[in-house]
Design a protein around this motif. Structure first.
Motif, PDB file in Angstrom:
ATOM      1  N   LYS A   1      26.024  -7.728   0.767  1.00 13.90           N
ATOM      2  CA  LYS A   1      25.817  -7.161  -0.198  1.00 13.90           C
ATOM      3  C   LYS A   1      25.143  -8.161  -1.172  1.00 13.90           C
ATOM      4  O   LYS A   1      25.745  -9.289  -1.216  1.00 13.90           O
ATOM      5  CB  LYS A   1      27.040  -6.651  -0.880  1.00 13.90           C
ATOM      6  CG  LYS A   1      27.932  -5.433  -0.154  1.00 13.90           C
ATOM      7  CD  LYS A   1      29.049  -4.964  -0.739  1.00 13.90           C
ATOM      8  CE  LYS A   1      29.719  -3.773   0.075  1.00 13.90           C
ATOM      9  NZ  LYS A   1      31.176  -3.582  -0.599  1.00 13.90           N
TER      10      LYS A   1
ATOM     11  N   LYS B   1      24.163  -1.728 -12.928  1.00 12.12           N
ATOM     12  CA  LYS B   1      24.327  -2.718 -11.425  1.00 12.12           C
ATOM     13  C   LYS B   1      24.011  -1.776 -10.605  1.00 12.12           C
ATOM     14  O   LYS B   1      24.501  -0.612 -10.111  1.00 12.12           O
ATOM     15  CB  LYS B   1      25.535  -3.267 -11.720  1.00 12.12           C
ATOM     16  CG  LYS B   1      25.730  -4.405 -12.690  1.00 12.12           C
ATOM     17  CD  LYS B   1      27.242  -5.022 -12.662  1.00 12.12           C
ATOM     18  CE  LYS B   1      27.394  -6.158 -13.799  1.00 12.12           C
ATOM     19  NZ  LYS B   1      28.848  -6.930 -13.593  1.00 12.12           N
TER      20      LYS B   1
ATOM     21  N   ASN C   1      23.917  -8.420  -5.327  1.00 15.30           N
ATOM     22  CA  ASN C   1      23.672  -7.749  -6.641  1.00 15.30           C
ATOM     23  C   ASN C   1      22.476  -7.441  -7.237  1.00 15.30           C
ATOM     24  O   ASN C   1      21.574  -8.522  -7.375  1.00 15.30           O
ATOM     25  CB  ASN C   1      24.715  -8.382  -7.615  1.00 15.30           C
ATOM     26  CG  ASN C   1      25.999  -8.506  -7.045  1.00 15.30           C
ATOM     27  OD1 ASN C   1      26.646  -7.415  -6.698  1.00 15.30           O
ATOM     28  ND2 ASN C   1      26.787  -9.627  -7.311  1.00 15.30           N
TER      29      ASN C   1
ATOM     30  N   GLU D   1      24.311  -2.407  -6.241  1.00 12.54           N
ATOM     31  CA  GLU D   1      24.455  -3.114  -5.093  1.00 12.54           C
ATOM     32  C   GLU D   1      23.498  -2.843  -3.866  1.00 12.54           C
ATOM     33  O   GLU D   1      23.225  -1.627  -3.341  1.00 12.54           O
ATOM     34  CB  GLU D   1      26.098  -2.932  -4.374  1.00 12.54           C
ATOM     35  CG  GLU D   1      27.165  -3.416  -5.092  1.00 12.54           C
ATOM     36  CD  GLU D   1      28.280  -3.533  -4.353  1.00 12.54           C
ATOM     37  OE1 GLU D   1      28.509  -2.950  -3.443  1.00 12.54           O
ATOM     38  OE2 GLU D   1      29.359  -4.458  -4.994  1.00 12.54           O
TER      39      GLU D   1
ATOM     40  N   LEU E   1      22.777 -12.234  -9.853  1.00 20.28           N
ATOM     41  CA  LEU E   1      22.174 -11.057 -10.101  1.00 20.28           C
ATOM     42  C   LEU E   1      20.634 -11.293  -9.437  1.00 20.28           C
ATOM     43  O   LEU E   1      20.051 -12.262 -10.109  1.00 20.28           O
ATOM     44  CB  LEU E   1      22.294 -10.513 -11.512  1.00 20.28           C
ATOM     45  CG  LEU E   1      21.290  -9.128 -11.694  1.00 20.28           C
ATOM     46  CD1 LEU E   1      22.068  -8.233 -11.276  1.00 20.28           C
ATOM     47  CD2 LEU E   1      21.047  -8.982 -13.181  1.00 20.28           C
TER      48      LEU E   1
ATOM     49  N   SER F   1      26.975 -13.564  -4.089  1.00 21.62           N
ATOM     50  CA  SER F   1      27.558 -12.490  -4.794  1.00 21.62           C
ATOM     51  C   SER F   1      27.816 -12.940  -6.481  1.00 21.62           C
ATOM     52  O   SER F   1      28.196 -12.075  -7.095  1.00 21.62           O
ATOM     53  CB  SER F   1      29.169 -12.418  -4.238  1.00 21.62           C
ATOM     54  OG  SER F   1      29.884 -13.716  -4.103  1.00 21.62           O
TER      55      SER F   1
END
Length: 491
Positions: free
Chosen positions: A11, A24, A13, A26, A108, A105
């Motif tokens: 994952k 946001k 962001n 994912e 961004l 993680s």
């Protein structure tokens, strides 16, 4: 049962714009054995679907492995429509690191990829980061100069996909503003003393220049009525350069809309000035349109001026829909699938002729209009709209040759701005308690009785009178202040 997944789901962001704010997203990736394929799911736009070819070319052109697996990229939440090429980089990194234990993680990640692997800025990167204010971002170096202006955001910038082979993030230092500023209650307000259009060029029209000064100092809506060539537009176009200083938050907000419009971001503390033509449609002024996400002129004018020249010639629905944004300082666009709200903290300025031919107030030209034509012309503007304009002045030809410079006027605006503690009198709450002397209060009561002032008109009158007092370094409204405010009231 044999396990088919090559790796656990990764994952990263990222984010998308929904109207004028960011959401946001994912970026989830899954790599499974099977017929090689590359699919992106999660309501991605055409630009996101095309990213598959950009990403594949960028990785292969830089000798990276493109895994011969079934690759599924999910943009979560799946029911949120997503757009923009800023998803190229997070998707590419999820593929590049599918066998590496690299944790992104806390970042961004945003950026567009070229076929050669170069990272490019997009119009949406700056607005997204300004909206979300994440702690850490990974972005293209092209975006770093403007993003580094946002306080509280750690910027890690890269110029090429090859730099991610070994992930060694290097922080970009935040850029400071090098403009003049004043400090009010510990906060900096920046300004320019670069008067591209100077009031020095305006000969005479002392009362109109005084009205412009009061409007600029308090952010009051203003309307000039007069014959062609009397100086209405000339004065209003110069008001932009004497508007009050801007906070960092206001500068960033203005640049957010400039970025969305595709303009170069400069971070100059110069308030926006928008002057749409009177043939502009309702969607062009207020935003919306068939897709519901188009930004209108009134949004681009936020924190600055919106100027309507030839006011009565604007479409009736445009003029009537202007009432709420001027009152509530916001616009809500409702569509079947979306509702978008944006701020409209503007100084509305307008100019109009007194009649269709324009010569009704002229001392040199004869008016050719009938009474009926003049009445129809004036009736295009409703009383509720007039009621939201705090300063009104009829202008006539002027033989006076006196001048005043924009620098002199701006110095007075600075005084009033400090008296208002960095706010605008035009935005005072309805329950504000004015400091008014007894003689001024008696005049106010007479004006209410004689002119039948509505509560809004009374409140507007007091706000203008307070600005007049602030320009004189006072907070208490005197008899003279109120009389001055009354002189700029439409009768």
């Amino acid at each position: 049962m044999e396990k088919t997944a090559q790796t656990k789901t990764k994952k990263i962001n990222s984010a998308t714009l929904e109207g004028f704010s960011a959401k946001k997203v994912e970026v989830e990736s899954s790599f499974t054995k099977g017929l090689p394929g590359f699919a992106i799911v999660g309501l991605g736009s055409q630009a996101i679907q095309e990213s598959k070819e950009r990403i594949k070319s960028a990785l292969l052109n830089n000798n990276f492995e493109f895994p011969p697996l079934k690759i599924t990229i999910n943009l979560a939440p799946a029911d949120l429509p997503k757009s923009g090429s800023q998803f190229d980089l997070p998707i590419a990194l999820s593929i590049l690191y599918h066998k590496k234990d690299i944790d992104l993680s806390e970042y961004l990640v945003l950026g567009e990829l070229g076929l050669d692997g170069g990272l490019r800025d997009t119009n949406s990167i700056f607005p997204i980061i300004l909206s979300l204010k994440p702690k850490k971002v990974i972005i293209p170096k092209e975006s770093a100069a403007k993003v580094s202006k946002i306080p509280g955001v750690e910027v890690y910038a890269f110029s090429h996909i090859s730099e991610f082979e070994e992930f060694i993030p290097q922080k970009i230092e935040n850029n400071e503003f090098n403009y003049d500023y004043i400090k009010i209650n510990g906060q900096k307000y920046y300004y320019l003393e670069n008067f591209e259009y100077d009031f020095q060029d305006v000969l005479g029209q002392t009362q109109a220049k005084e009205a412009a000064l009061i409007a600029a100092a308090g952010f009051h809506n203003i309307l000039f009525e007069g014959s062609p060539g009397v100086g209405k537009s000339m004065i209003i176009s110069r008001m932009r350069y004497i508007l009050p200083p801007m906070s960092l938050e206001e500068i960033l907000e203005v640049e957010k809309y400039n970025s969305l419009e595709g303009k170069e971001v400069s971070f100059k503390p110069l308030r926006p000035f928008r002057a749409p033509h009177y043939s502009s449609t309702k969607a062009a002024i207020f935003g919306g349109g068939s897709r519901g996400a188009k930004i209108g002129e009134i949004a681009f004018a936020n924190k600055g001026m919106l100027f309507f020249d030839e006011l009565p010639y604007f479409a009736k629905d445009v003029l009537e829909n202007l009432r709420l944004p001027l009152q509530d300082k916001k616009v809500l666009i409702s569509r079947v699938n979306s509702k978008i709200e944006y701020e409209t903290d503007i100084l509305f300025a307008a100019a109009m002729n007194p009649c269709p031919c324009g010569n009704l107030l002229s001392i040199n030209q004869e008016c050719r209009c009938t009474d009926l034509e003049i009445k129809r012309y004036k009736n295009r503007i409703s009383e509720p709209l007039y009621d939201r304009i705090e300063i009104y002045l009829q202008m006539t030809e002027d033989e006076d040759k006196s001048t005043v410079s924009s620098k002199e006027m701006f110095e007075k605006v600075l005084v009033a701005f400090e008296m208002q503690k960095g706010k605008f009198n035009a935005n005072l709450p309805e329950n504000y308690q004015f400091n008014i002397e007894n003689a001024a209060y008696e005049i106010l009561l007479k004006a209410i009785g004689n002119f039948g002032l509505s509560k809004r008109s009374e409140f507007n009158l007091l706000k203008v009178a307070k600005t007049v007092a602030n320009l004189d370094k006072r907070d208490k409204i005197t008899k003279e202040d109120l009389l001055k405010a009354l002189s700029f009231r439409r009768r």
